[in-house]
Design a protein around this motif. Sequence first.
Motif, mmCIF file in Angstrom:
data_model
loop_
_atom_site.group_PDB
_atom_site.id
_atom_site.type_symbol
_atom_site.label_atom_id
_atom_site.label_comp_id
_atom_site.label_asym_id
_atom_site.label_seq_id
_atom_site.Cartn_x
_atom_site.Cartn_y
_atom_site.Cartn_z
ATOM 1 N N GLN A 199 0.915 -1.357 0.153
ATOM 2 C CA GLN A 199 -0.306 -0.180 -0.088
ATOM 3 C C GLN A 199 0.903 1.188 -0.196
ATOM 4 N N PRO A 200 1.853 1.486 0.845
ATOM 5 C CA PRO A 200 2.420 2.833 0.846
ATOM 6 C C PRO A 200 3.072 3.015 -0.718
ATOM 7 N N ASN A 201 2.512 4.430 -0.905
ATOM 8 C CA ASN A 201 3.275 5.159 -2.559
ATOM 9 C C ASN A 201 4.409 5.830 -2.527
ATOM 10 N N SER A 202 5.130 5.633 -1.241
ATOM 11 C CA SER A 202 6.529 6.693 -0.909
ATOM 12 C C SER A 202 7.330 5.999 -0.140
ATOM 13 N N GLY A 203 8.683 5.784 -0.322
ATOM 14 C CA GLY A 203 9.362 5.058 0.842
ATOM 15 C C GLY A 203 9.412 6.254 2.169
ATOM 16 N N ALA A 204 9.003 7.307 1.761
ATOM 17 C CA ALA A 204 8.539 8.104 3.190
ATOM 18 C C ALA A 204 7.663 7.130 4.434
ATOM 19 N N GLN A 205 6.151 7.071 3.418
ATOM 20 C CA GLN A 205 4.930 5.883 3.782
ATOM 21 C C GLN A 205 6.145 5.028 3.897
ATOM 22 N N GLY A 206 5.907 4.278 3.370
ATOM 23 C CA GLY A 206 6.521 2.573 3.959
ATOM 24 C C GLY A 206 6.750 2.776 5.009
ATOM 25 N N GLU A 207 8.006 4.136 5.849
ATOM 26 C CA GLU A 207 8.589 4.510 6.716
ATOM 27 C C GLU A 207 7.505 3.907 7.721
ATOM 28 N N TYR A 208 6.859 4.700 7.405
ATOM 29 C CA TYR A 208 5.294 5.026 8.391
ATOM 30 C C TYR A 208 4.864 4.204 8.536
ATOM 31 N N THR A 209 4.329 3.318 7.412
ATOM 32 C CA THR A 209 2.767 1.993 7.990
ATOM 33 C C THR A 209 4.507 1.155 8.527
ATOM 34 N N GLY A 230 10.516 13.844 -9.380
ATOM 35 C CA GLY A 230 10.219 13.848 -8.192
ATOM 36 C C GLY A 230 8.878 13.324 -8.359
ATOM 37 N N GLY A 231 9.099 12.171 -8.319
ATOM 38 C CA GLY A 231 7.301 11.477 -7.605
ATOM 39 C C GLY A 231 7.482 10.886 -9.722
ATOM 40 N N PRO A 232 6.804 9.801 -9.629
ATOM 41 C CA PRO A 232 6.263 8.490 -8.349
ATOM 42 C C PRO A 232 7.362 7.874 -7.638
ATOM 43 N N GLY A 233 6.680 7.353 -6.504
ATOM 44 C CA GLY A 233 7.491 6.363 -5.942
ATOM 45 C C GLY A 233 6.514 5.428 -5.574
ATOM 46 N N MET A 234 7.246 4.136 -5.053
ATOM 47 C CA MET A 234 5.910 2.786 -4.644
ATOM 48 C C MET A 234 7.174 2.354 -3.363
ATOM 49 N N GLY A 235 6.572 2.611 -1.556
ATOM 50 C CA GLY A 235 7.722 1.880 -0.527
ATOM 51 C C GLY A 235 7.216 0.418 0.329
ATOM 52 N N PRO A 236 6.945 -0.534 -1.050
ATOM 53 C CA PRO A 236 6.188 -1.439 -0.037
ATOM 54 C C PRO A 236 7.067 -1.628 0.673
ATOM 55 N N ILE A 237 6.643 -1.957 2.028
ATOM 56 C CA ILE A 237 6.648 -3.076 3.264
ATOM 57 C C ILE A 237 7.204 -4.346 2.962
ATOM 58 N N GLY A 238 8.590 -5.348 3.688
ATOM 59 C CA GLY A 238 8.644 -6.646 3.810
ATOM 60 C C GLY A 238 8.191 -6.963 4.994
ATOM 61 N N VAL A 239 7.537 -7.320 5.952
ATOM 62 C CA VAL A 239 8.197 -7.836 7.613
ATOM 63 C C VAL A 239 8.045 -9.271 7.563
ATOM 64 N N LYS A 240 8.543 -9.758 8.734
ATOM 65 C CA LYS A 240 8.482 -11.209 8.974
ATOM 66 C C LYS A 240 7.312 -11.259 9.609
#
Length: 966
Positions: free
Chosen positions: A573-583, A722-732
């Motif tokens: 879901q996160p649509n930027s790297g910073a959004q991935g951090e937040y998520t 300066g965009g677009p980007g995508m920042g999906p996250i991987g989790v254990k």
Amino acid sequence: MPLQNQTPLSTLEQKDAFIARHIGPSAAEQQAMLDELGVADLDQLITQTVPESIQVTSPIALDDSRTEDEVLAYLKSVAQKNKINTSMIGMGYTDTIVPNVILRNVLENPGWYTAYTPYQPEVSQGRLEAILNFQTMILDLTGLDLANASLLDEATAAAEAMTLCKRMSKAKKANTFLVDKNVHPQNISVIQTRAEPLGYDVVVGDVAELVDQYEFFGVLVQYPGTTGDINDYSALVEKVHAKKALFCAAADIMSLVLLKSPGELGADVVFGCAQRFGVPMGYGGPHAAYFATRDAYKRSVPGRIIGVSIDARGNKALRMAMQTREQHIRREKATSNICTAQVLLANMASFYAVYHGPDGLKTIAGRIHRLTDILAKGLQSKGVKLLNNSWFDTLTLEVDNAEAIYQTALDAGINLRKISNTQLGMTCDECTNREIINTLWNCILGEGHGLDIEAIDADLTANGSDSIPAALVRESAILQHPVFNSYHSETEMLRYLKKLENKDISLTHSMIALGSCTMKLNATAEMIPVTWPEFGQLHPFAPIDQAQGYKQLIDELEDQLKAITGFDAICMQPNSGAQGEYTGLLAIRKFHQSNGDHHRNICLIPTSAHGTNPASAALADMKVVLVSCDDKGNVDVADMRAKAEQHKDDLACLMITYPSTHGVYEESICEICDIIHENGGQVYMDGANLNAQVAVSQPAAIGADVSHMNLHKTFCIPHGGGGPGMGPIGVKAHLAPFVANHPVQPIEGPNPENGAVSAAPWGSASILPISWVYIALMGAKGLRAATENAILNANYLAKKLGEHYPVLYAGRNDRVAHECIIDIRPLKELSGITEEDVSKRLMDFGFHAPTMSFPVAGTLMIEPTESESKAELDRFIEAMVTIREEISQVQDGTMDAENNPLKHAPHTLEDLIDPNWDRPYSVAQAAFPVKRLKDSKIWPTVNRIDNVYGDRNLFCSCLPVEDYAE
């Protein structure tokens, strides 16, 4: 006679031919660089560079490389599993027509999509003008004073509006934000997600009633509402202001062509999505959100703002204004994350307005509204009840047989919005036509309804329509600036686009060696599927059985990313790297809360971290505790241990970038992760430098619990200016239940009660094919080769530049990771030449500057990526060595300390034709410092820009007509 053609078929098929196309250095160039470094092969270089404790012991579990034709044919078969119905779902997403001149010359043009964020404005004037046009367009349509350069999507803009209200409202004791029940549900969800860690109370209901019941700092309405109604909020605004709170409106951009602007109604903040201005729905993105507010709140505006300044010759020039607001300077005091723009999509929307102009937009909006009127009048004449008495493009029906009508429309190829058992929504758009209206009547009324479009249209022409209340009809002019009234023929538009493109440096010109930004090849084969209609025309809330192609694509990409990173689950879901951090941080927060550890809120962050890290931690309501680094750039393990043990009862997590932002592999990374886990915390690994890990190490195996993956860096989605980007996250696995979900389109896996962090369930889904294609084309072998060559190129640059400049940090065996930092500070002490002077002088050589003064002030951080050939690296080295020679001449007094090519850089054509040129160096030295430039010269279009002037004289829309005429 020897037998002919004894090469086996498997070799002739060239299944892995793409690998060599993606990787810049040829085999001979690789060997030459290895020889320069004194190593035999890439394996030896990796052994010398990457700590043995983190190296993978076997290839990652991915398929072998495939040819471009094979990959695209397969992906086409996947895309065709998507069923493209006529979408009338609405909710902020509508079908649109992308003008072909914009489609071909912007969206499909690497001159636009491979450019970087305009931090170096002298070689970014084209996209800066396009963004300034966007800001001007938004100001005209919203009726407000100041607009930013775009945000990620409408829902995250809604969350930013809430936090701005909290900061700027004079109702300081209030802690409640009121949201009207007629706001889009995805907006409400993202607001609630943002509010929870910040401790704000969000109350959803009829705001006209709520304002008398609560003390609050802000109010949000949708204009028009999610069910289609158009309300006059001017009286409500007065009530809100009387309570010293701020009023926000989420406004449909096309409706504002015909409706009175929210600014005229008194709104303090207006935001929305620019998607329907010529950007495909793309199953949710990427799209540019817009955000406008009052001038009084300019210091609290989220994201970037483009402003007008002057250059060294006094000419008007554009730049990013008020950059001191950015998170890499404000860190944990940042009010939002600046990595939130969608520049390429904002540019497309602005060009849509430029191409159509005010009259064209009025025609389009008028056609949409007229078809909605015709649809409504026909239904009303047959006794169908409408929930809304006013509308621009959306109707909500009150019917007993909603499910039957919904299914009948579905069978006819039309997607309606199912609101409840008795309510159906339908939204007209730029692609709606007579046939669709007739089909809808048939679905709702039966085929013998007897309605005639021509007759209803004639009646409306004769008697008018009151579907837009008279008090809310726009009377103010829009888009009066010449830029919106000059380029309506395709010839003129094409030339305007090309003129702007020619002002910028992109990857089509030369390497962009920005540390931590990984400006690698965005291969054509990777980009092609983005504009396939099977991916572009799907609404993000379409029935899931119509999106089976997307589901397969996303599932396969998740499996690829899990194999690469070692994580158990992926959140797209996160649509930027910073959004991935937040998520990721929200997932950690929820995990601790699930264990009863609500008090765990300490986030350890090394001083070398990306500036987004402390900003994201602040947004997740974590308290930042900084950890020192040693003089070699490594995390101080003793300080880390001491602080982890000091805060062990409250420790939430560590945020660490690996390899470090200093460009080295931390030898102690596994020990660091163990320390955090021993003290009850989780490890968040910033994935900005994942390009130095892929197929060589794995974040999960190292000890990370969660990491974001910048698909616009490591996995080839272009930066788009300066965009677009995508920042999906991987989790254990233990964090998987706690990642984002979605209220409209629930996602399998995470807790259904988890809120959304972005407007669409899978973020900017239409650019996911880029990363999928890249991984499929490279395979396990190619991905490892990419990482190896990224490390090779960086070490070659460090070795060659280290002969002339101090290299600030190095790891084991004096090797760097995928980037290196050169230190300009000692040279500044001796010569007065700064890192900015070097950066601007590089423009004269045709290069975009490296990352300047980050993560260490007075330095340049350089990342060549694997896509640049040795020949291109040597051209960059030649430029840097020549610059070093010029610094030496300033240092020894041969050149004047102020009147020299470095201080006056960059040089323009205006410099060359200046009849009063009186500088102590020649025009030739200024513009052609090396011979190769005579064959291919890139000209900066403005001289060095005066940043201070721009901030002191803030002006953030198109220049006045008088200046334009000049």
